[in-house]
Design a protein around this motif. Structure first.
Motif, mmCIF file in Angstrom:
data_model
loop_
_atom_site.group_PDB
_atom_site.id
_atom_site.type_symbol
_atom_site.label_atom_id
_atom_site.label_comp_id
_atom_site.label_asym_id
_atom_site.label_seq_id
_atom_site.Cartn_x
_atom_site.Cartn_y
_atom_site.Cartn_z
ATOM 1 N N THR A 1 0.840 -1.188 0.000
ATOM 2 C CA THR A 1 0.000 0.000 0.000
ATOM 3 C C THR A 1 0.877 1.240 0.000
ATOM 4 N N GLY A 2 0.274 2.381 -0.114
ATOM 5 C CA GLY A 2 1.016 3.638 -0.173
ATOM 6 C C GLY A 2 0.235 4.644 -0.987
ATOM 7 N N PHE A 3 0.431 5.917 -0.687
ATOM 8 C CA PHE A 3 -0.371 6.946 -1.363
ATOM 9 C C PHE A 3 -0.001 7.031 -2.838
ATOM 10 N N LEU A 4 -0.809 7.713 -3.580
ATOM 11 C CA LEU A 4 -0.631 7.847 -5.024
ATOM 12 C C LEU A 4 0.781 8.327 -5.358
ATOM 13 N N GLY A 5 1.444 7.588 -6.228
ATOM 14 C CA GLY A 5 2.753 8.001 -6.701
ATOM 15 C C GLY A 5 3.907 7.719 -5.769
ATOM 16 N N SER A 6 3.674 6.930 -4.752
ATOM 17 C CA SER A 6 4.746 6.681 -3.780
ATOM 18 C C SER A 6 5.799 5.706 -4.298
ATOM 19 N N GLY A 7 5.437 4.861 -5.263
ATOM 20 C CA GLY A 7 6.401 3.906 -5.825
ATOM 21 C C GLY A 7 5.992 2.458 -5.649
ATOM 22 N N LYS A 8 4.701 2.201 -5.494
ATOM 23 C CA LYS A 8 4.218 0.826 -5.277
ATOM 24 C C LYS A 8 4.477 -0.054 -6.504
ATOM 25 N N THR A 9 4.092 0.436 -7.675
ATOM 26 C CA THR A 9 4.273 -0.354 -8.890
ATOM 27 C C THR A 9 5.754 -0.564 -9.176
ATOM 28 N N THR A 10 6.568 0.435 -8.902
ATOM 29 C CA THR A 10 8.014 0.288 -9.063
ATOM 30 C C THR A 10 8.537 -0.793 -8.128
ATOM 31 N N LEU A 11 7.998 -0.842 -6.910
ATOM 32 C CA LEU A 11 8.395 -1.877 -5.950
ATOM 33 C C LEU A 11 8.005 -3.261 -6.458
#
Length: 638
Positions: A320-330
Motif C-alpha cells: 500500500t502507499g499513497f498515489l505516486g509513492s512507488g508501489k508499482t516500481t516496488l
C-alpha cells in the motif's frame, strides 16, 4: 505458586507445596530440609534448639569450598566469618588449608612456599575479603554455611507469612553466603554462574528452589526459570555419582514443575510440557501438576494445529502507499529480483481503468508471474468480492505459487483489505496475511499526512502508515538529510513499531518484505478497535479519476511540454497521472508518471503485433476539470 496468568482459559489457583519423603507438606522453618540430606549436602539443619551448632559433612566441605576432603575426627570448625574454624591437625596439606585457614584475603599464607600446589591455591590465595573471588578466570566458592542457613530460615518465615519481597532478599543473601555469584557478577561475566554450579554445595538447590518460587509469585518469570534450572542442574550433578533417594526424586519432581510452570509463562509450551511430564512420571498422583500439564498439553496441541494450518495457507502481502509513492516500481523490482519465488500479483486501481497491470512486469526477463486485475473501484470499499474471487482462483489454479502480492490503489485504506483475511471464512482457510508494506514518497508524505479531509473521510496516508508492518521511505534522493529526519519523525509519530527502510526507486531486498509473518491482529485492533467488526470506508468526495484515450500517435515532445504546463498550474490538485504513450516515429512504448509537480517519462518495451496501439492517460486528483483537460490534449496529435 500464585496464579498461572497467561493465555490458557482454565487457570488454576496454585499454592506452593513442598515435597519431602513422598508427602506434600506446607513449608516451614522446621521442615525445610531433613538432617540426613543436610549433612550430605553441607547445609545444616535448622532446629528449635538454637544452642545446637551446624556441622557440615566432610564430603560437603570439599564440595562447598573446592578443597580436598577432611578427617572429621582430627578437625573442628569455629571461624564463622569464613565458614571455617581454626584447624587443629597433624598435617595441613591433607586438608587443603593453610596454617590459619581462610584469612582476610581469601587464604592466609599456608606455608613458606610461593606456589603450594598441595593446598589447591597459589601464592595469592583465592581473592577477596568478601568471600568470593576469581582464580585463573574461574569462580571460586567460599561459603559461610551457618550464615546461609540462618538467612534461609529467616526467609522461610517471611515466605510463610506472605512477605515475598522481604523473603526474596533473605533467600538471595543466603545464596550469596553459599558462594553463588550475585546478579551483578553474572551480568559482568555470564560464565561465572555455570562455573559456580560445578562447584557449589548441592544443598544450594533448596534455596534456589525457594527463590524461584518467590520470583514466580512476583511474576518475574525470567529469574524464576533460571533459578529452577540451576536447582535442576545441582540435582543432576549429584545423580551422576549416586542413585537418588525417593526424597531426592520428589524434590527433583517439584523443581521440574516450577521450571515447567515458568516456561509456560513464556509461552514455551513444548519445553514446559517436557518438564511437567517428567515431574508427573516421578509423582503421578499430584493433582495440581496434572492440571498444569493438561493446560500446557492443550496449548501444545493447539500450537501444532495452528502450525499445520499455517503451513497449508498461502502467504499474502499487501503493498500500500499513497498515489505516486512507488508501489508499482516496488512490485516490478520484486518481480525482477533473484528470490526464487513464484508470485501472483493482484493489481487494483482507483477508477474505471487499471493500467498498472500493463506497467507491471514490463521487464523482458520476467515471464512466470501471474497478474490479475481487480478493477473498476477501490479494493478497500467496492471490489472486495473481486479480491476474494481473484485469490481463490489463483490458489486453486496455480498449485506451485509461493505467495501473492496485492498492490492496492493509492487511495485505499488497508484496513478493510486486511479485514478480509479474518472475516471471510473462504479466504481465511486458504490464505493468511503475511504483512502490510507501506511505501512513502519522502518528498510528499508529510504534506499528505497534513491534508485535512472533508465529510469525515479517512486520511488514507495515515491509515496506510498506521497499519504497516514495514515502511519504505522511498525517493530519499529527492530530499535533504534534514528533510529526511523530519519525515522519519513524522512517520514514527504515527507508527513507531514498524520496520523502516530507506530506499531509492523502491529498491529493497525482498526478504525484508516477503515471508516475514509480521501482521498482528492485536496490533491492528490497537489501531482500529473495530477491526473485526462491520465497518464502512469512504473517500473524499472531491477526489475523482478519469481516463483519456488517443488512438493517433502522440508527439512525445509536445506531450512533455503540455504535461509540465498542467503540473505547474494544477500540481496541488493533480495527485497522480500515469499512462502508456504511442509516440510518433517510435516502435517502443513510453511510460510516464507524475506525482504533483514531478514528471518521469521512460522508453519501455516494443509494441507487439497483438497489442492495441493507442495512448492511455489516467488522471487522479481533486476537483479536476475533465472536459478542459481532454480538449487541450487534442493539440498533442502530430
Amino acid at each position: 505458586p500464585g496464579h498461572l496468568n497467561r493465555a490458557p482459559p482454565r487457570v488454576p489457583h496454585i499454592s506452593h507445596t513442598f515435597v519431602t519423603q513422598g508427602k506434600v507438606l506446607r513449608p516451614s522453618s522446621e521442615t525445610m530440609i531433613n538432617k540426613r540430606n543436610s549433612e550430605e549436602a553441607g547445609l545444616a539443619a535448622n532446629s528449635k534448639d538454637k544452642k545446637t551448632k551446624a556441622e557440615p559433612a566432610p564430603a560437603a566441605s570439599a564440595d562447598a569450598h573446592g578443597h580436598g576432603g577432611h578427617d572429621e575426627k582430627k578437625h573442628e570448625h569455629e571461624n564463622e566469618k569464613h565458614g571455617h574454624e581454626k584447624h587443629e591437625h597433624e598435617k595441613h596439606e591433607k586438608h587443603g588449608h593453610g596454617e590459619h585457614g581462610h584469612g582476610e584475603h581469601g587464604h592466609k599464607e599456608c606455608c613458606k612456599k610461593t606456589d603450594c600446589k598441595e593446598h589447591g591455591h597459589g601464592k595469592h590465595g583465592h581473592g577477596h575479603g568478601d568471600g568470593h573471588g576469581h582464580s585463573h578466570n574461574s569462580w571460586v566458592i567460599k561459603a559461610n554455611v551457618p550464615k546461609a542457613n540462618e538467612l534461609f530460615a529467616e526467609g522461610q518465615q517471611l515466605f510463610n507469612i506472605g512477605r515475598l519481597s522481604d523473603a526474596l532478599r533473605k533467600f538471595t543473601a543466603s545464596i550469596l553466603e553459599m558462594g553463588f555469584p550475585s546478579h551483578e557478577d553474572i551480568r559482568k561475566d555470564p560464565n561465572v554462574a555455570a562455573q559456580a554450579l560445578e562447584k557449589i554445595s548441592g544443598a544450594t538447590w533448596l534455596i534456589l528452589y525457594y527463590r524461584a518460587i518467590v520470583y514466580f509469585k512476583l511474576s518475574n518469570f525470567s529469574d524464576a526459570s533460571q533459578d529452577a534450572g540451576r536447582a535442576l542442574k545441582l540435582f543432576e550433578r549429584r545423580f551422576k555419582t549416586k542413585t537418588p533417594t525417593q526424597e531426592e526424586n520428589n524434590n527433583y519432581a517439584s523443581t521440574l514443575w516450577v521450571r515447567g510452570s515458568s516456561l509456560m509463562e513464556f509461552g514455551a509450551y513444548k519445553e514446559a510440557e517436557k518438564h511437567v511430564k517428567k515431574a508427573l512420571e516421578i509423582l503421578p498422583g499430584n493433582e495440581m501438576w496434572i492440571e498444569t500439564y493438561d493446560i500446557i498439553k492443550e496449548q501444545v496441541d493447539h500450537s501444532k494445529k495452528l502450525a499445520e494450518r499455517e503451513a497449508k495457507r498461502m502467504a499474502v502481502t499487501i503493498i500500500t502507499g499513497f498515489l505516486g509513492s512507488g508501489k508499482t516500481t516496488l512490485v516490478n523490482h520484486i518481480l525482477s529480483a533473484n528470490h526464487g519465488k513464484k508470485l501472483a500479483i493482484v493489481e487494483n486501481e482507483y477508477g474505471a481503468e487499471n493500467i498498472d497491470s500493463a506497467l507491471v512486469g514490463l521487464k523482458k526477463e520476467k515471464t512466470d508471474e501471474v497478474i490479475v486485475e481487480a478493477s473498476n473501484g477501490c479494493v478497500c470499499c467496492t471490489v472486495r468480492g473481486d479480491l476474494i474471487k481473484a485469490i481463490v482462483n489463483l490458489i486453486e489454479k496455480y498449485k506451485d505459487l509461493d505467495g501473492i502480492l496485492i498492490e492496492t490503489t493509492g487511495l485505499a485504506d488497508p484496513t478493510p483489505v486486511a479485514q478480509t483475511f479474518y472475516m471471510d471464512q473462504q479466504i481465511s482457510k486458504i490464505a493468511k496475511l503475511d504483512g502490510i508494506v507501506a511505501v512513502c514518497d519522502s518528498k510528499y508524505i508529510l504534506q499528505n499526512l497534513a491534508e485535512k479531509k472533508e465529510h469525515g473521510a479517512v486520511n488514507e496516508s495515515k491509515q496506510q502508515l498506521a497499519f504497516a508492518d514495514v515502511i519504505l521511505l522511498n525517493k530519499t534522493d529527492l530530499v535533504s538529510k534534514e528533510e529526511l529526519a523530519g519525515v522519519k519523525k513524522g512517520v514514527a509519530a504515527i507508527n513507531s513499531t514498524a520496520k523502516t527502510i530507506e530506499t531509492v526507486r523502491s529498491v529493497v531486498d525482498p526478504s525484508h518484505l516477503l515471508g516475514i509473518n509480521a501482521f498482528s491482529v492485536e496490533r491492528a485492533m490497537a489501531v482500529v478497535p473495530d477491526f473485526l467488526d462491520d465497518r464502512s470506508t469512504s473517500h473524499d468526495e472531491g477526489i475523482s479519476s478519469f481516463v483519456v484515450r488517443i488512438k493517433a500517435p502522440v508527439d512525445i515532445e509536445l506531450f512533455q511540454d503540455w504535461i509540465q504546463g498542467l503540473l505547474r498550474e494544477r500540481s496541488a490538485d493533480l495527485y497522480r497521472s500515469k499512462g502508456l504513450i504511442s509516440a510518433v516515429g517510435s516502435e517502443s512504448k513510453f511510460v510516464y508518471h507524475t506525482v504533483h509537480e514531478i514528471l518521469e517519462i521512460e522508453e519501455s518495451e516494443p509494441w507487439k503485433k497483438q497489442d492495441k496501439r493507442e495512448s492511455v492517460f489516467v488522471f487522479i486528483g481533486k476537483d479536476l476539470n475533465r472536459k478542459e483537460i481532454e480538449e487541450s490534449m487534442q493539440d498533442l496529435i502530430s
